[in-house]
Design an enzyme around this catalytic site. Structure first.
Site, PDB file in Angstrom:
ATOM      1  N   ARG A   1     -13.452  -8.074  -0.876  1.00 10.74           N
ATOM      2  CA  ARG A   1     -12.584  -8.009   0.318  1.00 10.74           C
ATOM      3  C   ARG A   1     -12.045  -6.472   0.450  1.00 10.74           C
ATOM      4  O   ARG A   1     -11.344  -6.054  -0.483  1.00 10.74           O
ATOM      5  CB  ARG A   1     -11.252  -8.965   0.152  1.00 10.74           C
ATOM      6  CG  ARG A   1     -10.245  -9.042   1.252  1.00 10.74           C
ATOM      7  CD  ARG A   1      -9.195  -8.255   1.025  1.00 10.74           C
ATOM      8  NE  ARG A   1      -8.043  -8.266   2.152  1.00 10.74           N
ATOM      9  CZ  ARG A   1      -7.042  -7.316   2.365  1.00 10.74           C
ATOM     10  NH1 ARG A   1      -6.857  -6.400   1.213  1.00 10.74           N
ATOM     11  NH2 ARG A   1      -6.362  -7.700   3.010  1.00 10.74           N
ATOM     12  N   VAL A   2     -12.066  -5.998   1.943  1.00  9.17           N
ATOM     13  CA  VAL A   2     -11.462  -4.624   2.143  1.00  9.17           C
ATOM     14  C   VAL A   2     -10.261  -4.940   2.898  1.00  9.17           C
ATOM     15  O   VAL A   2     -10.471  -5.574   4.119  1.00  9.17           O
ATOM     16  CB  VAL A   2     -12.503  -3.797   2.396  1.00  9.17           C
ATOM     17  CG1 VAL A   2     -11.825  -2.413   2.888  1.00  9.17           C
ATOM     18  CG2 VAL A   2     -13.479  -3.582   1.501  1.00  9.17           C
ATOM     19  N   GLY A   3      -9.143  -4.552   2.844  1.00  4.43           N
ATOM     20  CA  GLY A   3      -8.126  -4.414   3.777  1.00  4.43           C
ATOM     21  C   GLY A   3      -8.166  -3.250   4.712  1.00  4.43           C
ATOM     22  O   GLY A   3      -8.985  -2.764   5.005  1.00  4.43           O
ATOM     23  N   ASP A   4      -6.844  -2.876   5.354  1.00  9.35           N
ATOM     24  CA  ASP A   4      -6.871  -2.033   6.462  1.00  9.35           C
ATOM     25  C   ASP A   4      -6.810  -0.584   5.793  1.00  9.35           C
ATOM     26  O   ASP A   4      -7.164   0.377   6.546  1.00  9.35           O
ATOM     27  CB  ASP A   4      -5.678  -2.269   7.549  1.00  9.35           C
ATOM     28  CG  ASP A   4      -4.407  -2.126   6.595  1.00  9.35           C
ATOM     29  OD1 ASP A   4      -4.131  -3.097   5.519  1.00  9.35           O
ATOM     30  OD2 ASP A   4      -3.400  -1.494   6.837  1.00  9.35           O
TER      31      ASP A   4
ATOM     32  N   GLY B   1      -3.516  -6.673   5.920  1.00  6.52           N
ATOM     33  CA  GLY B   1      -4.657  -6.038   6.494  1.00  6.52           C
ATOM     34  C   GLY B   1      -5.266  -6.679   7.369  1.00  6.52           C
ATOM     35  O   GLY B   1      -5.629  -6.091   8.381  1.00  6.52           O
TER      36      GLY B   1
ATOM     37  N   THR C   1       1.474  -0.722   6.421  1.00  8.21           N
ATOM     38  CA  THR C   1       1.242  -1.339   5.251  1.00  8.21           C
ATOM     39  C   THR C   1       1.632  -3.090   5.581  1.00  8.21           C
ATOM     40  O   THR C   1       2.093  -3.190   6.611  1.00  8.21           O
ATOM     41  CB  THR C   1       2.168  -0.996   4.079  1.00  8.21           C
ATOM     42  OG1 THR C   1       2.201  -1.936   2.971  1.00  8.21           O
ATOM     43  CG2 THR C   1       3.665  -0.768   4.543  1.00  8.21           C
ATOM     44  N   GLY C   2       1.144  -3.965   4.674  1.00  5.74           N
ATOM     45  CA  GLY C   2       1.192  -5.387   5.199  1.00  5.74           C
ATOM     46  C   GLY C   2      -0.103  -5.960   5.081  1.00  5.74           C
ATOM     47  O   GLY C   2      -0.920  -5.660   4.494  1.00  5.74           O
TER      48      GLY C   2
ATOM     49  N   THR D   1       0.876  -1.027  -0.051  1.00  5.97           N
ATOM     50  CA  THR D   1       0.006   0.101  -0.092  1.00  5.97           C
ATOM     51  C   THR D   1       0.668   1.153  -0.114  1.00  5.97           C
ATOM     52  O   THR D   1       1.846   1.396   0.790  1.00  5.97           O
ATOM     53  CB  THR D   1      -0.864   0.130   1.177  1.00  5.97           C
ATOM     54  OG1 THR D   1      -1.684  -1.056   1.369  1.00  5.97           O
ATOM     55  CG2 THR D   1      -1.566   1.374   1.286  1.00  5.97           C
TER      56      THR D   1
HETATM   57  C1  SD4 Z   1      -4.306  -4.828   2.450  1.00 11.62           C
HETATM   58  N1  SD4 Z   1      -2.529  -3.474   3.723  1.00 11.62           N
HETATM   59  O1  SD4 Z   1      -5.057  -4.409   1.537  1.00 11.62           O
HETATM   60  C2  SD4 Z   1      -3.098  -3.945   2.315  1.00 11.62           C
HETATM   61  C3  SD4 Z   1      -2.116  -4.385   1.531  1.00 11.62           C
HETATM   62  C4  SD4 Z   1      -0.596  -3.871   1.779  1.00 11.62           C
HETATM   63  O2  SD4 Z   1       1.771  -4.254   1.941  1.00 11.62           O
HETATM   64  O3  SD4 Z   1       0.002  -2.857   2.321  1.00 11.62           O
HETATM   65  N2  SD4 Z   1       0.296  -4.875   1.687  1.00 11.62           N
HETATM   66  O4  SD4 Z   1      -4.273  -5.780   3.204  1.00 11.62           O
END
Ligand code: SD4
Length: 316
Positions: A179-182, A205, A202-203, A151
């Site tokens: 699907r929705v992430g963080d 979610g 980031t990572g 992200t």
């Molecule tokens: C998610 N956090 O949709 C985002 C993806 C992301 O490094 O940042 N990945 O989960």
């Protein structure tokens, strides 16, 4: 007066450079983060944000984005939006609304259409080819489909002490439709208070949202803890908690900036980020976890060259 800007991943370099010019000439943090994120969204070879972002399991590019103003706490966010060029600008526009500030799917698209945002098919041939290859790999090698995701998250302080944050992502590659992430979730993927500071994560979610990491970081900065200590504390304490409770913790990284322009990063994986202020030109740094600290160094020319080579390598 000082300004500062910090962003997740190498892909933010060009955007942060443009934003820095804006900030030097007195531009606002809100304009700076939107300008920078739009540049990442527009660049076709960044495969986890905007145009060229990797699709969901149905080969559709569904995008999440958010914007927050640290002076007013105005927040706007979109989740799972398809076929619009700059989700971050739609999110910023939503932040001006009193109600209905977080829209998903069809509702977000209808809002974007009514408000004149530019439509665009966000699936590139390259992203489609990566999807097709991945389908084959998953079949042949029994690999986990949920891999390859980043992200862009940018936190900024301007010379008038105004702070803002914005995020944008195509989320997890091969995610389920809807699907929705963080990243668009206030407090998880981002948070900012101009009187304290801001953070963006980031990572994975699914794990970041279990700890509301960005809000947690801002809350800790309020106690005058240095952003570097905050970033490390948030990532390592929460990773350990997840391991205790669930046996594992996904990849997580966070960038933090306080309202004095002090900054920090925490990560449990290798992570690149960009920082710039009135004294330091925008640069790429590489961060790594080392025990319960995060160490970082400036990216070498070899690393930068091999990054460019990798993202533009021909696909068979
Ligand atoms: C998610 N956090 O949709 C985002 C993806 C992301 O490094 O940042 N990945 O989960």
């Amino acid at each position: 007066m000082n300004w500062a800007i910090i962003a997740t991943w190498r892909m933010a370099l060009e955007g942060v450079s443009a934003a820095s010019e804006l900030l030097k000439s007195g531009g606002s943090a809100s304009d700076a983060v939107e300008t920078a994120v739009k540049m990442v969204e527009d660049y076709p070879l960044y495969k986890s944000v905007g145009y060229g972002g990797l699709p969901n399991e149905n080969c559709e590019v569904e995008l999440d984005a958010a914007f927050m103003d640290g002076d007013t706490f105005s927040i706007g966010a979109v989740g799972g939006i398809k076929d619009f060029k700059n989700p971050v600008s739609i999110a910023r526009k939503l932040s001006l609304e009193r109600f209905n500030i977080f829209l998903v799917g069809n509702g977000a698209e209808e809002y974007a259409h009514k408000n004149g945002f530019e439509r665009k098919n966000m699936l590139t041939d390259r992203a489609k080819r990566i999807y097709e290859k991945r389908i084959e790999e998953i079949k042949n090698k029994n690999l986990s489909p949920y891999d390859g995701h980043d992200t862009v998250g940018i936190v900024c302080l301007d010379i008038n002490k105004h702070m803002a944050v914005a995020t944008s992502t195509s989320g997890l590659f091969m995610k389920k439709r809807g699907r929705v992430g963080d990243s668009p979730i206030p407090g998880s993927g981002f948070y900012v208070d101009s009187l304290i500071g801001g953070a963006a994560a980031t990572g994975l979610g699914e794990d970041i949202m279990k700890g509301c990491l960005s809000y947690e970081a801002v809350r800790l900065m309020e106690n005058d803890i240095h952003p570097q200590d905050v970033a490390e504390k948030v990532i390592y304490e929460f990773s350990s908690k997840l391991i205790k409770k669930r046996g594992k913790a996904g990849a997580m990284s966070i960038v933090c900036l306080n309202n004095k322009g002090e900054w920090g990063v925490g990560t449990n994986v290798e992570f690149s980020f960009i920082f710039a202020n009135e004294k330091i030109e925008p640069k790429v740094y590489l961060a790594y976890p080392k025990g319960s600290s995060t160490i970082y160094t400036e990216a070498t020319k070899e690393w930068l060259d091999s990054y460019l080579k990798r993202i533009s390598a021909p696909l068979d």
